[in-house]
Scaffold this motif. Sequence first.
Motif, PDB file in Angstrom:
ATOM      1  N   THR A  49       0.859  -1.174   0.000  1.00 56.58           N
ATOM      2  CA  THR A  49       0.000   0.000   0.000  1.00 56.58           C
ATOM      3  C   THR A  49       0.893   1.220   0.000  1.00 56.58           C
ATOM      4  OG1 THR A  49      -0.791  -1.211   1.828  1.00 56.58           O
ATOM      5  CG2 THR A  49      -2.260   0.419   0.944  1.00 56.58           C
ATOM      6  N   ALA A  50       0.703   2.151  -0.892  1.00 57.90           N
ATOM      7  CA  ALA A  50       1.584   3.307  -0.954  1.00 57.90           C
ATOM      8  C   ALA A  50       0.940   4.457  -0.217  1.00 57.90           C
ATOM      9  CB  ALA A  50       1.832   3.672  -2.385  1.00 57.90           C
ATOM     10  N   GLN A  51       1.282   4.601   1.062  1.00 63.87           N
ATOM     11  CA  GLN A  51       0.753   5.693   1.850  1.00 63.87           C
ATOM     12  C   GLN A  51       1.907   6.432   2.473  1.00 63.87           C
ATOM     13  OE1 GLN A  51      -1.032   2.731   3.928  1.00 63.87           O
ATOM     14  NE2 GLN A  51      -3.000   2.784   2.923  1.00 63.87           N
ATOM     15  N   LYS A  52       1.593   7.501   3.255  1.00 59.84           N
ATOM     16  CA  LYS A  52       2.662   8.320   3.772  1.00 59.84           C
ATOM     17  C   LYS A  52       2.774   8.352   5.247  1.00 59.84           C
ATOM     18  CE  LYS A  52       2.594   9.059   0.212  1.00 59.84           C
ATOM     19  NZ  LYS A  52       1.803   8.881  -0.690  1.00 59.84           N
ATOM     20  N   HIS A  53       3.789   9.063   5.758  1.00 63.78           N
ATOM     21  CA  HIS A  53       4.011   8.958   7.180  1.00 63.78           C
ATOM     22  C   HIS A  53       4.006  10.260   7.952  1.00 63.78           C
ATOM     23  CE1 HIS A  53       7.062   7.793   4.373  1.00 63.78           C
ATOM     24  NE2 HIS A  53       7.652   8.862   4.770  1.00 63.78           N
ATOM     25  N   GLY A  54       3.997  10.099   9.272  1.00 61.82           N
ATOM     26  CA  GLY A  54       4.030  11.229  10.176  1.00 61.82           C
ATOM     27  C   GLY A  54       5.235  11.146  11.066  1.00 61.82           C
ATOM     28  N   THR A  55       5.143  11.646  12.292  1.00 61.36           N
ATOM     29  CA  THR A  55       6.312  11.670  13.162  1.00 61.36           C
ATOM     30  C   THR A  55       6.054  10.856  14.412  1.00 61.36           C
ATOM     31  OG1 THR A  55       5.464  13.646  14.212  1.00 61.36           O
ATOM     32  CG2 THR A  55       6.979  13.949  12.391  1.00 61.36           C
ATOM     33  N   SER A  56       7.125  10.332  14.970  1.00 64.00           N
ATOM     34  CA  SER A  56       7.025   9.542  16.186  1.00 64.00           C
ATOM     35  C   SER A  56       7.610  10.325  17.348  1.00 64.00           C
ATOM     36  CB  SER A  56       7.784   8.228  16.010  1.00 64.00           C
ATOM     37  OG  SER A  56       8.001   7.649  17.261  1.00 64.00           O
ATOM     38  N   THR A  57       6.914  10.290  18.461  1.00 63.74           N
ATOM     39  CA  THR A  57       7.414  10.977  19.648  1.00 63.74           C
ATOM     40  C   THR A  57       7.690   9.988  20.766  1.00 63.74           C
ATOM     41  OG1 THR A  57       5.138  11.354  20.351  1.00 63.74           O
ATOM     42  CG2 THR A  57       6.197  13.102  19.110  1.00 63.74           C
ATOM     43  N   ALA A  58       7.828   8.712  20.394  1.00 59.45           N
ATOM     44  CA  ALA A  58       8.081   7.695  21.410  1.00 59.45           C
ATOM     45  C   ALA A  58       9.442   7.900  22.042  1.00 59.45           C
ATOM     46  CB  ALA A  58       8.000   6.308  20.776  1.00 59.45           C
ATOM     47  N   VAL A 190       2.757   7.795  -8.689  1.00 59.44           N
ATOM     48  CA  VAL A 190       3.355   7.424  -9.966  1.00 59.44           C
ATOM     49  C   VAL A 190       3.706   8.656 -10.794  1.00 59.44           C
ATOM     50  CG1 VAL A 190       1.131   7.209 -11.146  1.00 59.44           C
ATOM     51  CG2 VAL A 190       3.099   5.894 -11.965  1.00 59.44           C
ATOM     52  N   ASN A 191       3.038   9.774 -10.529  1.00 59.04           N
ATOM     53  CA  ASN A 191       3.352  11.024 -11.206  1.00 59.04           C
ATOM     54  C   ASN A 191       4.441  11.819 -10.492  1.00 59.04           C
ATOM     55  OD1 ASN A 191       1.366  10.636 -13.235  1.00 59.04           O
ATOM     56  ND2 ASN A 191      -0.214  11.327 -11.815  1.00 59.04           N
ATOM     57  N   LYS A 192       5.068  11.175  -9.514  1.00 60.70           N
ATOM     58  CA  LYS A 192       6.169  11.756  -8.747  1.00 60.70           C
ATOM     59  C   LYS A 192       5.739  12.957  -7.919  1.00 60.70           C
ATOM     60  CE  LYS A 192       9.551  10.185 -12.188  1.00 60.70           C
ATOM     61  NZ  LYS A 192      10.679  10.545 -13.070  1.00 60.70           N
ATOM     62  N   LYS A 193       4.463  12.969  -7.543  1.00 63.90           N
ATOM     63  CA  LYS A 193       3.956  14.021  -6.668  1.00 63.90           C
ATOM     64  C   LYS A 193       3.989  13.512  -5.229  1.00 63.90           C
ATOM     65  CE  LYS A 193       0.915  16.062 -10.143  1.00 63.90           C
ATOM     66  NZ  LYS A 193      -0.497  16.404 -10.503  1.00 63.90           N
ATOM     67  N   PRO A 194       4.332  14.373  -4.277  1.00 65.16           N
ATOM     68  CA  PRO A 194       4.412  13.929  -2.876  1.00 65.16           C
ATOM     69  C   PRO A 194       3.066  13.441  -2.357  1.00 65.16           C
ATOM     70  CG  PRO A 194       5.505  16.048  -3.159  1.00 65.16           C
ATOM     71  CD  PRO A 194       4.765  15.785  -4.439  1.00 65.16           C
ATOM     72  N   ARG A 195       3.113  12.362  -1.627  1.00 62.10           N
ATOM     73  CA  ARG A 195       1.916  11.894  -0.946  1.00 62.10           C
ATOM     74  C   ARG A 195       1.756  12.678   0.357  1.00 62.10           C
ATOM     75  NH1 ARG A 195       0.530   6.970  -3.484  1.00 62.10           N
ATOM     76  NH2 ARG A 195       2.285   5.851  -4.407  1.00 62.10           N
ATOM     77  N   HIS A 196       0.560  12.686   0.870  1.00 66.74           N
ATOM     78  CA  HIS A 196       0.270  13.513   2.042  1.00 66.74           C
ATOM     79  C   HIS A 196      -0.008  12.705   3.296  1.00 66.74           C
ATOM     80  CE1 HIS A 196       0.241  16.787  -0.752  1.00 66.74           C
ATOM     81  NE2 HIS A 196      -0.795  16.303  -1.410  1.00 66.74           N
ATOM     82  N   GLU A 197       0.079  11.403   3.203  1.00 66.91           N
ATOM     83  CA  GLU A 197      -0.197  10.566   4.364  1.00 66.91           C
ATOM     84  C   GLU A 197       0.780   9.398   4.377  1.00 66.91           C
ATOM     85  OE1 GLU A 197      -4.213   9.364   3.886  1.00 66.91           O
ATOM     86  OE2 GLU A 197      -5.058  11.330   4.354  1.00 66.91           O
ATOM     87  N   ASP A 198       0.982   8.856   5.545  1.00 71.20           N
ATOM     88  CA  ASP A 198       1.825   7.676   5.710  1.00 71.20           C
ATOM     89  C   ASP A 198       1.177   6.766   6.728  1.00 71.20           C
ATOM     90  OD1 ASP A 198       3.679   5.749   6.145  1.00 71.20           O
ATOM     91  OD2 ASP A 198       5.299   7.068   6.737  1.00 71.20           O
ATOM     92  N   ALA A 199       0.644   5.647   6.278  1.00 74.69           N
ATOM     93  CA  ALA A 199      -0.092   4.748   7.165  1.00 74.69           C
ATOM     94  C   ALA A 199       0.800   4.057   8.182  1.00 74.69           C
ATOM     95  CB  ALA A 199      -0.832   3.690   6.335  1.00 74.69           C
ATOM     96  N   TYR A 200       2.117   4.138   8.002  1.00 76.45           N
ATOM     97  CA  TYR A 200       3.037   3.463   8.909  1.00 76.45           C
ATOM     98  C   TYR A 200       3.659   4.414   9.929  1.00 76.45           C
ATOM     99  CZ  TYR A 200       2.601  -0.329   5.575  1.00 76.45           C
ATOM    100  OH  TYR A 200       2.096  -1.321   4.767  1.00 76.45           O
ATOM    101  N   THR A 201       3.058   5.580  10.101  1.00 78.17           N
ATOM    102  CA  THR A 201       3.558   6.598  11.018  1.00 78.17           C
ATOM    103  C   THR A 201       2.433   7.033  11.949  1.00 78.17           C
ATOM    104  OG1 THR A 201       5.202   7.381   9.448  1.00 78.17           O
ATOM    105  CG2 THR A 201       4.529   8.931  11.134  1.00 78.17           C
ATOM    106  N   PRO A 202       2.724   7.365  13.190  1.00 82.79           N
ATOM    107  CA  PRO A 202       1.673   7.793  14.119  1.00 82.79           C
ATOM    108  C   PRO A 202       0.803   8.892  13.533  1.00 82.79           C
ATOM    109  CG  PRO A 202       3.723   7.496  15.303  1.00 82.79           C
ATOM    110  CD  PRO A 202       4.042   7.325  13.843  1.00 82.79           C
ATOM    111  N   GLY A 203      -0.501   8.680  13.615  1.00 85.63           N
ATOM    112  CA  GLY A 203      -1.446   9.658  13.106  1.00 85.63           C
ATOM    113  C   GLY A 203      -1.520   9.716  11.599  1.00 85.63           C
ATOM    114  N   GLY A 204      -0.749   8.906  10.894  1.00 84.68           N
ATOM    115  CA  GLY A 204      -0.778   8.899   9.439  1.00 84.68           C
ATOM    116  C   GLY A 204      -0.124  10.104   8.799  1.00 84.68           C
ATOM    117  N   ARG A 205       0.750  10.790   9.539  1.00 84.40           N
ATOM    118  CA  ARG A 205       1.334  12.025   9.022  1.00 84.40           C
ATOM    119  C   ARG A 205       2.608  11.755   8.233  1.00 84.40           C
ATOM    120  NH1 ARG A 205       1.247  16.466  13.714  1.00 84.40           N
ATOM    121  NH2 ARG A 205       2.713  15.006  14.687  1.00 84.40           N
ATOM    122  N   ALA A 206       2.840  12.574   7.232  1.00 84.22           N
ATOM    123  CA  ALA A 206       3.991  12.401   6.342  1.00 84.22           C
ATOM    124  C   ALA A 206       5.226  13.114   6.877  1.00 84.22           C
ATOM    125  CB  ALA A 206       3.647  12.942   4.954  1.00 84.22           C
ATOM    126  N   GLY A 207       6.387  12.670   6.409  1.00 80.64           N
ATOM    127  CA  GLY A 207       7.626  13.373   6.699  1.00 80.64           C
ATOM    128  C   GLY A 207       8.476  12.769   7.785  1.00 80.64           C
TER     129      GLY A 207
END
Length: 812
Positions: A49-58, A190-207
Amino acid sequence: MSKHPAKKQPSTARQAPATQPGGTNPGDRTRKPASARAGANTSKKAETTAQKHGTSTASGHAAPKRASATTPKNAAPTSRRAIASVPARCPGTKGRPGREAFLPVSRADMDARGWDACDFVYICGDAYVDHHSFGMAIISRVLEAHGYRVGIICQPDWRDPKSIQALGEPRLGFLVSAGNMDSMVNHYTVNKKPRHEDAYTPGGRAGARPNRAVTVYGNLIRSVYKHKPIIIGGIEASLRRLAHYDYWQDKLKRSVLLDSGADILLYGMGEHSIVEVADALAGGLPVDQITFVNGSVYRTSGADALANVYDYDMLPSWDELEEDRLNYARSFNTQQQNMDPITGRRLVEPYPNGVYVVQNPPAAPLTQAEMDEVAELPYARHWHPDYDAAGGIPAFDEIRFSISSNRGCFGECSFCALAFHQGRMVQVRSRESIIREAKTLTQDPEFKGYINDVGGPTANFFKPACKKQLTHGVCKNRRCLWPSVCRNMDTNEDAYAELLRDLRQLPGVKKVFVRSGIRFDYTMADASDKFLVELLQHHVSGQLRLAPEHVSDAVLSVMGKPRREVYDAFVERFERLSAEYGLKQYVVPYLISSHPGSTMKEAVELAEAVRDMGYMPEQVQDFYPTPSTMSTCMFYTGVDPRTMQPVYIPRDPHEKAMQRALIQYRKPENYKLVKEALRKAGREDLIGYGAKCLIKPVPPKPGAGGGKLNGTSMTGKRSNGRAQRPEPKTSRGGHGHEDTAASQPQNRAERRAEARSGKKGASTSSGRVGAKQNGRPNPGKPGGRATGKSAAGTNPHARNRAAQGRQGANRH
């Protein structure tokens, strides 16, 4: 090391019962006996699944800084969504074990266990989810089961060297993985545009992770710990283990082993190889002498670098690869022919200055007992408590109540990397182990009675393709299912059907879904209807999602997919059996646009098939050239590496946009692209007012809705005169989103005339999805009044209108 993607469904990307967490005695480093250790070696798949990520504060998980004008080139894309406020409440934590059930993520956790140091520190681009759908959890728990102390640092700030020092220097080395997805696929469409979410990061946030995470993490560690062994693995490293085409930079790149500064790369399923490497390091063997592990890649150099390398095939050198793209096609063909643990040979790739990258043969597949043991290690089966404040990990929700039953895939679709990563030899857990996990799921306080999936890369691949593979390996120059099902294949699916029956009869289980997909050509080769009847009676909720991918036999041949007639025959069989059992169920296809081999002629052929379906398919994906797939090699070289024959490649972004627009020709915003495409293909006959035309000669009026028919949107919901915004869903390949749209309605007079002329009880004359209804179907109500472009008697896919937007759809 291996990776397990979240199911998509994700794919995925991409699970077994865990005992009560708490696992090993803190500070106890007693090694298990060899007999017990033999079964603790398995891994999982990468997916999907191509999704995006957030930040971890653990604790011990440094949260990355927000990107700025001075952000390094490896920084992940960010957006306004990436810095949005996090949820105030964290769902899904009822009955979740405390942090003592997880491996240490901070010095305090180490102190609580009485550890002065870790044996290994695992650096990962994903957040910490201790579940065997995540490769990091598998590898760390396997090492723990063998007596090693493993600490976890997830999503460290790659701009701050202190972030990878949170647990101190490990005794034996660092383990590095990008996570369950390739970081570039995770970051970009696929169009090389940044995704805005990340399912593998807390809260689904990217970056939360850098581009090319394995390379960045490896170099960050090396900048601090000059001589500490670094072992890289997971999907990103596995698919970049040798020279590979990089779609995002549009060029060939060296082995990631060289660019990351790592000592060893473990590819494919890594349970066996990681334990062998760990034992060698613990025994005092220098890392540069660990050259004998199957499933590993290492670097060597010097005048006598290959003196002790035996039984190898020499691949084209880096200079030769850069000089001629055809050399890369030849090299890739050799690589994919040596992915079998029995017949695979050692491969050597030369680089300038006397450097060689050596790939050892693949690791041995896991036995059924090993599959069971790895799936039943003491996972906490949840995300780490430190993520609660951010809302948890979205990817976990997809797999929390799913069961992974197998790994490996003998389907060998050209656009899929599964065979290159997991191999073609299917490995399966025992029925007893799967039943035990299902019983564990029913004890979860938040289990509602629904098992979301029982499967793997392909759900109905529940055993090896044939007995010959177990002793002689897979065939090098023959494929199991293409161009037709091999006569030696065992296609009986009774065991899987019986497993599904046993699972749904467990106390507390209301429904068992099969969402990881089935191969319909494999099912068609099964003389018995037992599995298909079991599936359509109990494991499909209105829709059965299949992946024909295309309708043109020319494109299907390049894809390695079965001919269109096989799909048509399956749909006819599915509908016939559904009717016999009084069920109104429909087949919904996944489609790929702009795949190698698809000219505008084939794209128009696909659009005509969509027209005949009578509705807009939900699952549409532009071909995404991800590392180390056969189709990506075609995209880069322009030839099929198996035959070295030229293949047409749609590379121009505008042409790709036209091919995709043709599939979604009913969307008003696609009108100009569709008209241009039809003219380019010489198919102006499809521009007009006839029943077979795709578009009218004049564009739709501004604001004209293409997403509703007779007040009903193609999501199956009442639109009240306003077009409904389709709900985005994760696409089959894990890249991008599905697009839901409706047929553009005819004028009122035409609709009334066709409705009056529709023959009652008309039925399809083809094997594809058809209708046996009064007139033509309403998209939200089977058997409804005619509203489409042709009568049911001439529209073989008319009944698929009702498939759009059904609640509880089974996502194949």
